[in-house]
Write a protein that holds these residues in place. Structure first.
Motif, mmCIF file in Angstrom:
data_model
loop_
_atom_site.group_PDB
_atom_site.id
_atom_site.type_symbol
_atom_site.label_atom_id
_atom_site.label_comp_id
_atom_site.label_asym_id
_atom_site.label_seq_id
_atom_site.Cartn_x
_atom_site.Cartn_y
_atom_site.Cartn_z
ATOM 1 N N LEU A 23 0.977 -1.194 0.046
ATOM 2 C CA LEU A 23 0.090 -0.002 0.001
ATOM 3 C C LEU A 23 0.834 1.158 -0.014
ATOM 4 O O LEU A 23 2.354 1.215 0.321
ATOM 5 N N LYS A 24 0.229 2.330 -0.450
ATOM 6 C CA LYS A 24 1.019 3.734 -0.363
ATOM 7 C C LYS A 24 0.494 4.617 0.900
ATOM 8 O O LYS A 24 -0.627 4.594 1.209
ATOM 9 N N GLY A 62 3.481 8.576 0.412
ATOM 10 C CA GLY A 62 3.639 7.902 -0.958
ATOM 11 C C GLY A 62 4.475 6.734 -1.004
ATOM 12 O O GLY A 62 4.657 6.029 -1.730
ATOM 13 N N VAL A 63 5.165 6.628 0.244
ATOM 14 C CA VAL A 63 6.101 5.387 0.673
ATOM 15 C C VAL A 63 5.270 4.066 0.574
ATOM 16 O O VAL A 63 4.118 4.062 1.265
ATOM 17 N N LYS A 64 5.815 3.193 -0.080
ATOM 18 C CA LYS A 64 5.033 2.035 -0.116
ATOM 19 C C LYS A 64 5.360 1.149 1.252
ATOM 20 O O LYS A 64 6.691 0.797 1.539
ATOM 21 N N TYR A 65 4.433 0.675 1.741
ATOM 22 C CA TYR A 65 4.404 -0.079 2.960
ATOM 23 C C TYR A 65 3.712 -1.387 2.841
ATOM 24 O O TYR A 65 2.765 -1.781 1.896
ATOM 25 N N TYR A 66 4.047 -2.584 3.775
ATOM 26 C CA TYR A 66 3.629 -3.824 3.509
ATOM 27 C C TYR A 66 2.855 -4.364 4.607
ATOM 28 O O TYR A 66 3.239 -3.979 5.891
ATOM 29 N N VAL A 67 1.688 -4.953 4.379
ATOM 30 C CA VAL A 67 0.622 -5.490 5.706
ATOM 31 C C VAL A 67 0.308 -6.865 5.293
ATOM 32 O O VAL A 67 0.174 -7.305 3.983
ATOM 33 N N ILE A 80 6.719 -0.582 7.565
ATOM 34 C CA ILE A 80 6.544 0.803 7.206
ATOM 35 C C ILE A 80 8.096 1.360 7.292
ATOM 36 O O ILE A 80 8.695 1.736 8.199
ATOM 37 N N PRO A 81 8.745 1.739 6.022
ATOM 38 C CA PRO A 81 9.843 2.266 6.004
ATOM 39 C C PRO A 81 10.108 3.654 6.631
ATOM 40 O O PRO A 81 9.292 4.580 6.427
ATOM 41 N N ILE A 82 11.083 3.737 7.286
ATOM 42 C CA ILE A 82 11.530 5.301 7.608
ATOM 43 C C ILE A 82 12.865 5.558 7.089
ATOM 44 O O ILE A 82 13.980 4.961 7.491
ATOM 45 N N GLY A 83 13.063 6.551 6.144
ATOM 46 C CA GLY A 83 14.139 6.542 5.527
ATOM 47 C C GLY A 83 14.692 5.387 4.494
ATOM 48 O O GLY A 83 13.709 4.736 4.022
ATOM 49 N N GLU A 84 15.887 5.216 4.438
ATOM 50 C CA GLU A 84 16.173 3.976 3.282
ATOM 51 C C GLU A 84 16.782 2.973 4.024
ATOM 52 O O GLU A 84 17.224 1.803 3.546
ATOM 53 N N LEU A 381 2.075 -5.423 -5.622
ATOM 54 C CA LEU A 381 1.641 -6.608 -4.780
ATOM 55 C C LEU A 381 0.305 -6.500 -3.910
ATOM 56 O O LEU A 381 0.257 -6.049 -2.673
ATOM 57 N N SER A 382 -0.688 -7.102 -4.244
ATOM 58 C CA SER A 382 -2.032 -6.799 -3.558
ATOM 59 C C SER A 382 -2.875 -8.226 -3.522
ATOM 60 O O SER A 382 -3.877 -8.054 -3.382
ATOM 61 N N SER A 383 -2.299 -9.236 -3.699
ATOM 62 C CA SER A 383 -2.987 -10.579 -3.947
ATOM 63 C C SER A 383 -2.504 -11.533 -3.235
ATOM 64 O O SER A 383 -1.113 -11.516 -2.799
ATOM 65 N N PRO A 384 -3.107 -12.727 -2.744
ATOM 66 C CA PRO A 384 -2.492 -13.749 -2.109
ATOM 67 C C PRO A 384 -1.241 -14.258 -2.653
ATOM 68 O O PRO A 384 -1.135 -14.562 -3.807
#
Length: 390
Positions: A23-24, A62-67, A80-84, A381-384
């Protein structure tokens, strides 16, 4: 070693999860509002120490994070990225959610692009690689330095660049170590060296210059991307410079630009953000107050008073937190703040010449060897994800 193993286990848990969503991060979202929206306890935030709470304000829109979700669609983990280099990791522990800050597992890639120019460098780079990031970085590096109108069909372009991948997808900023573009068959080189662009003689090219934003007594905290605190046993980062100064000391715009934000920003308290020259942004935090009439969308000049040093937000004493971002990635302000363009000299110039000589050899080799360019994929990337049968 134990830290590395735990990170690998985390990576494998994501790869074998029932479903992973990419997600963004929404514009205007704070870490607290994210927790509330996902029905996660606010105690996750309030149990963090002050440095970690301030770091939570560094999540970029706008950063991409994963759930990661379970088979019954219940949230289990979030990255959730913070910086690089660091990321916030929310996970379940003993039937309750907790958060820790951990390194981002990245794969580094070195790439070469050698193509003929048919349209323009930007369009041809984009057509060859499908990478807007690479095309934009090239445009940034050559901006105003070489007259690209003199290009002829058949002129060559070579880029030697480095990029990173996270969970198999491009992540973070991209660095072009050397750009070579022909104009009327003449080879023009630009090199990236220690956070700035230089010509072959070691003369700095970057026209974006910052001045110190405040008269300070000392630097109370320097810029650090990632460090392991041996006593606290956790990762730390400070994505800016803290200038200690008395409350009320004038804060000046570090460069010409347009005000993006004026208001309160989580751990930074009263904050101003200014956009400079399309790819740079500065942040001024812990302010006591703003200059009269300052508002979003307003243009400001370098040296113009925009605010006053304070002690707001998660501050342990009066100071200015000064952040600098290039393409939304935090970089060390000390590497850019200067008074005028500089040229390398002495031992530094010799090291630069040695470095660029090797790069030129690689460019010549790339011109001789026709290597098909690598095209980037565009997918979400949003599917099983299929579990392995083992």
């Amino acid at each position: 070693m134990a830290k590395i193993l735990s990170l690998l286990l985390l990576f494998l848990s994501f790869m074998s999860a029932s479903s992973v969503e990419e997600l963004k991060w929404p514009k205007g979202e704070t870490f607290l509002s994210f927790l509330d929206r996902n029905h996660l306890p606010s105690s996750i935030y309030y149990t963090l120490d002050k440095e970690e709470q301030e770091l939570a304000a560094e999540i970029v829109a706008g950063v991409k994070y994963y759930v990661l979700k379970s088979e019954d669609n219940q949230l289990e983990q979030v990255l959730i990225p913070i910086g690089e280099e660091l990321q916030m990791h929310i996970k379940k522990k003993d039937d309750k959610f907790v958060m820790e800050i951990i390194p981002i597992i990245l794969q580094n890639e070195k790439r070469t692009l050698a193509i003929e120019i048919h349209n323009s460098p930007y369009v041809d780079i984009l057509n060859a690689t499908n990478s807007y990031t690479l095309a934009n970085e090239f445009a940034q590096s050559f901006r105003g330095e070489v007259n690209l109108r003199n290009l002829q069909k058949g002129d060559k372009l070579v880029l030697l660049y480095e990029q990173k991948r996270r969970l198999g997808k491009l992540f973070g900023s991209l660095k072009i170590n050397v750009s070579m573009v022909e104009t009327s068959k003449k080879k023009n080189y630009i090199y990236f060296y220690k956070e700035n662009y230089y010509d072959p003689k070691g003369q700095e090219l970057d026209s974006f210059l910052l001045s110190n934003p405040v008269n300070y007594t000392r630097i109370s905290s320097p810029f650090t991307q990632m460090r392991w605190h041996p006593i606290l046993q956790k990762y730390r980062a400070h994505l800016g410079i803290d200038y200690a100064a008395s409350v009320g000391t004038p804060v000046k715009a570090a460069g010409n630009g347009k005000v993006l934000f004026v208001g309160e920003k989580s751990g930074y308290g009263n904050t101003i953000e200014i956009n400079h020259d399309s790819s740079f942004k500065t942040l001024y935090g812990h302010l006591n107050g703003f200059a009269k009439g300052l508002r979003g969308g307003q243009s400001v000049k370098q040296g113009q008073v925009i605010a006053y040093v304070g002690n707001t937000g998660l501050s342990t004493g009066p100071h200015l937190h000064f952040g600098l971002y290039r393409n939304n990635v935090a970089i060390d302000p000390a590497s850019v703040v200067k008074i005028a363009k500089s040229a390398l000299s002495g031992h530094e110039l010799k090291a630069f010449i040695d470095y660029t000589t090797e790069l030129r050899k690689k460019v010549e080799s790339a011109l001789e060897n026709e290597t098909p360019p690598m095209r980037e994929e565009n997918f979400n990337l949003s599917s099983p994800l299929e579990k392995s049968s083992s």
